[in-house]
Design an enzyme around this catalytic site. Structure first.
Site, PDB file in Angstrom:
ATOM      1  CG  ASP A  12     -56.747  -3.240  10.865  1.00 37.96           C
ATOM      2  OD1 ASP A  12     -56.395  -2.744   9.781  1.00 37.96           O
ATOM      3  OD2 ASP A  12     -56.071  -4.069  11.495  1.00 37.96           O
ATOM      4  CB  ALA A  13     -61.654   1.935  12.598  1.00 33.52           C
ATOM      5  N   GLY A  14     -61.769   0.632   9.459  1.00 34.26           N
ATOM      6  CA  GLY A  14     -62.491   0.710   8.185  1.00 34.26           C
ATOM      7  C   GLY A  14     -62.336   2.050   7.482  1.00 34.26           C
ATOM      8  CE  LYS A  37     -53.078   5.209   4.935  1.00 37.28           C
ATOM      9  NZ  LYS A  37     -54.088   5.040   5.993  1.00 37.28           N
ATOM     10  CB  SER A  41     -46.564   1.524   8.118  1.00 33.09           C
ATOM     11  OG  SER A  41     -47.715   1.569   8.940  1.00 33.09           O
ATOM     12  N   GLY A 119     -54.089   4.789  11.443  1.00 30.85           N
ATOM     13  CA  GLY A 119     -54.494   4.402  12.788  1.00 30.85           C
ATOM     14  C   GLY A 119     -55.551   5.335  13.339  1.00 30.85           C
ATOM     15  CG  LEU A 215     -68.840  -4.373   2.199  1.00 24.81           C
ATOM     16  CD1 LEU A 215     -68.317  -3.184   1.408  1.00 24.81           C
ATOM     17  CD2 LEU A 215     -70.255  -4.713   1.777  1.00 24.81           C
TER      18      LEU A 215
END
Length: 237
Positions: A12-14, A37, A41, A119, A215
């Site tokens: 979830d770093a973007g 991708k 998961s 990740g 955002l």
């Protein structure tokens, strides 16, 4: 053709927002694009099969358009580490098979191809291999997405060191404001924010390709277009 591997300092770093934003920016310039991708998961069941939101966001920025399976060949339902999700599904992922798939997709000759990891850099693919090994096998330069939160400086520097230790080139990094509390409205917070960015710019061995603000959640295409306004493409693109 230019191709890059997109990784992050953490989950979830973007990564997806930045990757889709870079693809959207390339499309504005009239370039053909492809976002990949390999493993995802946290996917949802649909009439067409499992679908992952990150992979769908990348698919939306592919030009010319491609089918979902070309973007994301391995989708798993549990929102857990890929090797654990694959194990629960009875699948065995290997770098060799992923590399064969990726090379076939990259041979399509798009102007810009981004391969997004899962990740952080050292996420396991199986008992012996990391997903970072795919970037090594493909000899791809890396774009690092830094989630701008507490601890990000150390995480970013350690990731950059790991990328270099694996023999790859860090082509650039992007800052991503990922937490609601990091609004930096007060003067003191703004100064801290700028100091953190300055430290990252001084210590990471690659240019900053932009800083994406937090955002509003919405349509992935709109979010990609908004992110593109804050990004530049790596040198050569």
């Amino acid at each position: 053709m230019s191709a890059y591997f997109v990784t992050g300092t953490d989950t979830d770093a973007g990564k997806t927002l930045v990757a889709s934003g870079l693809l959207a920016l390339a499309r504005r310039r009239g370039l053909t694009t492809l976002g990949l991708k390999p493993v995802a998961s946290g996917s949802e069941a649909t009439p067409e099969g499992l679908r992952n939101a990150d992979a769908l966001a990348l698919q939306a920025q592919c030009h010319p358009a491609v089918g979902y399976e070309r973007v994301n060949p391995h989708a798993f339902a549990p929102a857990i580490a890929p090797h654990l999700a694959a194990r629960r599904a009875g699948a065995h992922l290997t770098l060799e098979k992923l590399a064969v798939w990726a090379r076939e997709e990259m041979d399509t000759g798009r102007d810009l191809i981004l391969v997004e990891g899962a990740g952080g850099w050292r996420v396991p693919l199986n008992e012996r291999e990391d997903l970072a090994g795919l970037a090594v096998a493909l000899r791809l330069p890396v774009i690092l997405v830094v989630g701008l939160r507490l601890g990000c400086i150390s995480h970013a520097r350690l990731t950059a060191e790991a990328i270099r230790a694996d023999g790859l080139h860090l082509a650039g990094w992007v800052g991503s404001l990922v937490e609601p509390g990091l609004a930096f409205d007060a003067a003191a917070d703004e100064a801290l924010y700028r100091d953190n960015l300055a430290t990252l710019e001084a210590t990471l061995p690659a240019p900053c390709l932009g800083v994406v603000p937090r955002l509003p959640t919405g349509d992935p295409r709109a979010m990609a277009a908004a992110a593109a306004d804050h990004l530049v493409l790596p040198d050569g693109d």
